[in-house]
Design a protein around this motif. Sequence first.
Motif, PDB file in Angstrom:
ATOM      1  N   MET B   1       0.831  -1.203   0.000  1.00 60.35           N
ATOM      2  CA  MET B   1       0.000   0.000   0.000  1.00 60.35           C
ATOM      3  C   MET B   1       0.862   1.247   0.000  1.00 60.35           C
ATOM      4  O   MET B   1       2.031   1.204   0.368  1.00 60.35           O
ATOM      5  CB  MET B   1      -0.952   0.006   1.211  1.00 60.35           C
ATOM      6  CG  MET B   1      -0.285   0.082   2.564  1.00 60.35           C
ATOM      7  SD  MET B   1      -1.491   0.027   3.920  1.00 60.35           S
ATOM      8  CE  MET B   1      -2.078   1.722   3.936  1.00 60.35           C
ATOM      9  N   SER B   2       0.301   2.346  -0.426  1.00 63.17           N
ATOM     10  CA  SER B   2       1.036   3.610  -0.434  1.00 63.17           C
ATOM     11  C   SER B   2       0.917   4.259   0.942  1.00 63.17           C
ATOM     12  O   SER B   2       0.099   3.837   1.761  1.00 63.17           O
ATOM     13  CB  SER B   2       0.434   4.557  -1.478  1.00 63.17           C
ATOM     14  OG  SER B   2      -0.822   5.026  -1.041  1.00 63.17           O
ATOM     15  N   LYS B   3       1.721   5.282   1.175  1.00 62.37           N
ATOM     16  CA  LYS B   3       1.482   6.073   2.384  1.00 62.37           C
ATOM     17  C   LYS B   3       0.195   6.839   2.155  1.00 62.37           C
ATOM     18  O   LYS B   3      -0.035   7.375   1.072  1.00 62.37           O
ATOM     19  CB  LYS B   3       2.642   7.036   2.635  1.00 62.37           C
ATOM     20  CG  LYS B   3       2.314   7.986   3.787  1.00 62.37           C
ATOM     21  CD  LYS B   3       3.503   8.678   4.359  1.00 62.37           C
ATOM     22  CE  LYS B   3       3.186   9.619   5.510  1.00 62.37           C
ATOM     23  NZ  LYS B   3       1.816   9.813   5.949  1.00 62.37           N
ATOM     24  N   LEU B 165       0.582   6.170  15.274  1.00 63.38           N
ATOM     25  CA  LEU B 165       1.951   6.671  15.478  1.00 63.38           C
ATOM     26  C   LEU B 165       2.987   5.636  15.052  1.00 63.38           C
ATOM     27  O   LEU B 165       4.074   5.985  14.606  1.00 63.38           O
ATOM     28  CB  LEU B 165       2.167   7.045  16.953  1.00 63.38           C
ATOM     29  CG  LEU B 165       1.427   8.294  17.454  1.00 63.38           C
ATOM     30  CD1 LEU B 165       1.628   8.447  18.961  1.00 63.38           C
ATOM     31  CD2 LEU B 165       1.912   9.545  16.727  1.00 63.38           C
ATOM     32  N   SER B 166       2.640   4.343  15.190  1.00 62.66           N
ATOM     33  CA  SER B 166       3.629   3.324  14.809  1.00 62.66           C
ATOM     34  C   SER B 166       3.309   2.697  13.450  1.00 62.66           C
ATOM     35  O   SER B 166       3.839   1.643  13.111  1.00 62.66           O
ATOM     36  CB  SER B 166       3.749   2.252  15.893  1.00 62.66           C
ATOM     37  OG  SER B 166       2.495   1.734  16.215  1.00 62.66           O
ATOM     38  N   ASN B 167       2.430   3.335  12.674  1.00 61.64           N
ATOM     39  CA  ASN B 167       2.147   2.853  11.315  1.00 61.64           C
ATOM     40  C   ASN B 167       2.727   3.843  10.301  1.00 61.64           C
ATOM     41  O   ASN B 167       2.194   4.936  10.121  1.00 61.64           O
ATOM     42  CB  ASN B 167       0.640   2.707  11.109  1.00 61.64           C
ATOM     43  CG  ASN B 167       0.299   2.172   9.726  1.00 61.64           C
ATOM     44  OD1 ASN B 167       1.201   1.982   8.894  1.00 61.64           O
ATOM     45  ND2 ASN B 167      -0.979   1.934   9.484  1.00 61.64           N
ATOM     46  N   PRO B 168       3.826   3.450   9.648  1.00 62.27           N
ATOM     47  CA  PRO B 168       4.458   4.394   8.716  1.00 62.27           C
ATOM     48  C   PRO B 168       3.552   4.805   7.551  1.00 62.27           C
ATOM     49  O   PRO B 168       3.792   5.841   6.927  1.00 62.27           O
ATOM     50  CB  PRO B 168       5.692   3.622   8.218  1.00 62.27           C
ATOM     51  CG  PRO B 168       5.440   2.189   8.558  1.00 62.27           C
ATOM     52  CD  PRO B 168       4.543   2.175   9.748  1.00 62.27           C
ATOM     53  N   HIS B 169       2.521   4.008   7.254  1.00 59.67           N
ATOM     54  CA  HIS B 169       1.625   4.344   6.143  1.00 59.67           C
ATOM     55  C   HIS B 169       0.521   5.322   6.532  1.00 59.67           C
ATOM     56  O   HIS B 169      -0.242   5.778   5.691  1.00 59.67           O
ATOM     57  CB  HIS B 169       0.956   3.078   5.599  1.00 59.67           C
ATOM     58  CG  HIS B 169       1.917   2.120   4.967  1.00 59.67           C
ATOM     59  ND1 HIS B 169       2.229   0.902   5.529  1.00 59.67           N
ATOM     60  CD2 HIS B 169       2.648   2.209   3.844  1.00 59.67           C
ATOM     61  CE1 HIS B 169       3.110   0.280   4.764  1.00 59.67           C
ATOM     62  NE2 HIS B 169       3.379   1.046   3.728  1.00 59.67           N
ATOM     63  N   SER B 204      -4.050   0.883  -2.199  1.00 53.80           N
ATOM     64  CA  SER B 204      -3.622  -0.377  -1.599  1.00 53.80           C
ATOM     65  C   SER B 204      -3.990  -1.514  -2.544  1.00 53.80           C
ATOM     66  O   SER B 204      -4.909  -1.375  -3.357  1.00 53.80           O
ATOM     67  CB  SER B 204      -4.293  -0.571  -0.233  1.00 53.80           C
ATOM     68  OG  SER B 204      -5.679  -0.370  -0.354  1.00 53.80           O
ATOM     69  N   ALA B 205      -3.267  -2.607  -2.436  1.00 51.43           N
ATOM     70  CA  ALA B 205      -3.511  -3.742  -3.335  1.00 51.43           C
ATOM     71  C   ALA B 205      -3.328  -5.060  -2.599  1.00 51.43           C
ATOM     72  O   ALA B 205      -2.603  -5.140  -1.611  1.00 51.43           O
ATOM     73  CB  ALA B 205      -2.562  -3.687  -4.529  1.00 51.43           C
ATOM     74  N   VAL B 206      -4.033  -6.073  -3.092  1.00 52.87           N
ATOM     75  CA  VAL B 206      -3.973  -7.419  -2.524  1.00 52.87           C
ATOM     76  C   VAL B 206      -3.848  -8.404  -3.685  1.00 52.87           C
ATOM     77  O   VAL B 206      -4.499  -8.229  -4.714  1.00 52.87           O
ATOM     78  CB  VAL B 206      -5.279  -7.750  -1.736  1.00 52.87           C
ATOM     79  CG1 VAL B 206      -5.278  -9.193  -1.255  1.00 52.87           C
ATOM     80  CG2 VAL B 206      -5.456  -6.804  -0.553  1.00 52.87           C
ATOM     81  N   VAL B 207      -3.024  -9.429  -3.512  1.00 52.18           N
ATOM     82  CA  VAL B 207      -2.958 -10.520  -4.498  1.00 52.18           C
ATOM     83  C   VAL B 207      -3.576 -11.750  -3.861  1.00 52.18           C
ATOM     84  O   VAL B 207      -3.240 -12.115  -2.733  1.00 52.18           O
ATOM     85  CB  VAL B 207      -1.502 -10.817  -4.913  1.00 52.18           C
ATOM     86  CG1 VAL B 207      -1.460 -12.019  -5.843  1.00 52.18           C
ATOM     87  CG2 VAL B 207      -0.891  -9.593  -5.584  1.00 52.18           C
ATOM     88  N   LEU B 208      -4.491 -12.351  -4.581  1.00 50.92           N
ATOM     89  CA  LEU B 208      -5.216 -13.511  -4.076  1.00 50.92           C
ATOM     90  C   LEU B 208      -4.903 -14.686  -4.997  1.00 50.92           C
ATOM     91  O   LEU B 208      -4.972 -14.555  -6.228  1.00 50.92           O
ATOM     92  CB  LEU B 208      -6.713 -13.180  -4.117  1.00 50.92           C
ATOM     93  CG  LEU B 208      -7.675 -14.003  -3.289  1.00 50.92           C
ATOM     94  CD1 LEU B 208      -7.287 -13.932  -1.809  1.00 50.92           C
ATOM     95  CD2 LEU B 208      -9.091 -13.468  -3.455  1.00 50.92           C
ATOM     96  N   ASN B 312      -8.345  -1.862  15.212  1.00 51.97           N
ATOM     97  CA  ASN B 312      -7.736  -0.806  14.405  1.00 51.97           C
ATOM     98  C   ASN B 312      -6.308  -0.483  14.844  1.00 51.97           C
ATOM     99  O   ASN B 312      -5.964   0.674  15.126  1.00 51.97           O
ATOM    100  CB  ASN B 312      -8.626   0.452  14.382  1.00 51.97           C
ATOM    101  CG  ASN B 312      -9.849   0.224  13.504  1.00 51.97           C
ATOM    102  OD1 ASN B 312      -9.775  -0.511  12.518  1.00 51.97           O
ATOM    103  ND2 ASN B 312     -10.959   0.844  13.853  1.00 51.97           N
ATOM    104  N   THR B 313      -5.487  -1.529  14.865  1.00 49.61           N
ATOM    105  CA  THR B 313      -4.069  -1.351  15.198  1.00 49.61           C
ATOM    106  C   THR B 313      -3.373  -0.458  14.165  1.00 49.61           C
ATOM    107  O   THR B 313      -2.361   0.160  14.463  1.00 49.61           O
ATOM    108  CB  THR B 313      -3.360  -2.715  15.262  1.00 49.61           C
ATOM    109  OG1 THR B 313      -3.604  -3.424  14.037  1.00 49.61           O
ATOM    110  CG2 THR B 313      -3.863  -3.541  16.439  1.00 49.61           C
ATOM    111  N   SER B 314      -3.943  -0.390  12.970  1.00 49.31           N
ATOM    112  CA  SER B 314      -3.353   0.435  11.899  1.00 49.31           C
ATOM    113  C   SER B 314      -3.540   1.922  12.160  1.00 49.31           C
ATOM    114  O   SER B 314      -2.909   2.756  11.537  1.00 49.31           O
ATOM    115  CB  SER B 314      -4.028   0.100  10.569  1.00 49.31           C
ATOM    116  OG  SER B 314      -5.385   0.533  10.603  1.00 49.31           O
ATOM    117  N   GLY B 315      -4.479   2.237  13.082  1.00 51.59           N
ATOM    118  CA  GLY B 315      -4.900   3.626  13.271  1.00 51.59           C
ATOM    119  C   GLY B 315      -6.306   3.824  12.720  1.00 51.59           C
ATOM    120  O   GLY B 315      -6.944   4.847  12.954  1.00 51.59           O
ATOM    121  N   GLY B 316      -6.766   2.802  11.985  1.00 53.45           N
ATOM    122  CA  GLY B 316      -8.145   2.861  11.467  1.00 53.45           C
ATOM    123  C   GLY B 316      -8.334   3.962  10.435  1.00 53.45           C
ATOM    124  O   GLY B 316      -7.384   4.662  10.060  1.00 53.45           O
TER     125      GLY B 316
END
Lengths: 121, 375
Positions: B1-3, B165-169, B204-208, B312-316
């Motif tokens: 994913m991008s920032k 804060l701890s998610n660089p994206h 953002s992208a996902v490969v399935l 939401n550990t990502s920051g949601g």
Amino acid sequence: MSGQNTGGHGGRIEVYRCADCGSVMATFTVVCHSCMSARIEKAALGGSGRVQTFTILSVPSEAFADEAPYAYVIVRLHEGCTVSGWMRGVGSPAELAIGDEVEYSGMRGQASVFKKKVSGG
Amino acid sequence: MSKFGKMKESSRESMSAVSLSALNDAGLSPREVDSAFYSNAFGITEKQLHIGPLINTSLGIPEKPSIAIESACSSSSAAMHEAYIHIASGADDICLVAGGEKLSHLSTMEATSYFAMGSDYAYEAINGVTFPGLYAAIAVAHMNKYGTTQKMLASVAIKNHENALSNPHAHLHRKLTEEAYLESPVVAYPFRLYDCCPFSDGSSAVVLASEEKARELKDELVEVAASERAGSVATLQERKDITGIDGAELAGRKAFRKAKISPSEIDVAEVHDCFTIAEIIATEDLGFFKKGKGGEAAIQGETALGGSLPVNTSGGLKAKGHPVSATGAAQLHELYEQLLQKSGNRQVEGAEYGLAHNVGATGGSCTVHILKRRR
């Protein structure tokens, strides 16, 4: 054109009534949500009801840019369905509560305007 | 994913870049993709529809089939579901899913107006309500019925800002205090600015891949244990109860049944917190907490890192940001990293099951995915 209030019913709120079971639905539909009948007729309402929920917009939508703050209300009409409405000049939650009696008072653009019901009225 | 945040690139450029990076991570060349599923709900603001062939061409695979899927804020989780069906049916072995959005070229008023188009315009927006306003009306009803408080709403925002804060994206890297929350301007009662997710750009992208193909590619895998969708009446006024989203409840029940697990077995969840109340009702709709108890769980730290269920550990959407069509795939990206123990400071130790809950508009469309770590 469909919409809650397009002005086609003398300024009253347009709803949908099932010709078979009598259910009244506020939003556009081609079947009855209770009995799935396709015999749907248009009807017009303009009464009073109770506030089911609301918000007070300090940041307005584009069409109401000069009117903030104002309230958006969801009103359960005594006539039996639930509609959206706009209330001018409501600036704080102290002025409006869930359960308050409000009455329909016409249109502003295509919005359905509600006012607080004067007690005893 | 991008920032997430403000990007210079167009959606086309950003989505192409994250797609290639996701394929590289999977050890694949674009040529091995069978079908591509893209989401770019507000592409029209960039004067571009039909983005699929543009991205496929930039990936060197113009001959491959692509489709754009719009489901408001749940667009890329809906795209993921379609890819899942393609693989589960045996039609495809490898699918590419990507979602992206650029909103920063719009003024706040323009963006608000576009977002309102995801509501029932002729009934809701026409009466002056904005998107924050609709969720605010849900919050007023929830507070009235269950006693949910402003401080409970604040606790969701504070936690998600902390996680970001701890998610660089993440879009917002800004610690939020209760004082700053309470001092922020009111947008739509009871929401203040910090109850609302920001307008963000990002992709953002996902490969399935089918299980057989996936095993050839990697040793450490994440399995899609369930991919389920459901719907609700789009117009809030027509719902029997607006203190929950019945479509999300249904999608959740279907997903737990499919994955053969119960809500208590989920180790980490990404839920659709476009507004603080939305996270509270999501945790109730999914059965993590009893109806009406989501706010209490949040303020007591149950949903924080180290709590009984980190959410939401990502920051949601709240702090990671919400580039509409990128959100669903970004939630899956967070779970993928969590399940492979790659989440750094925000890692949930030993996470085996992750759940993603993604909602379109006020819940007209709902997707729930359950991902499982496979070794």
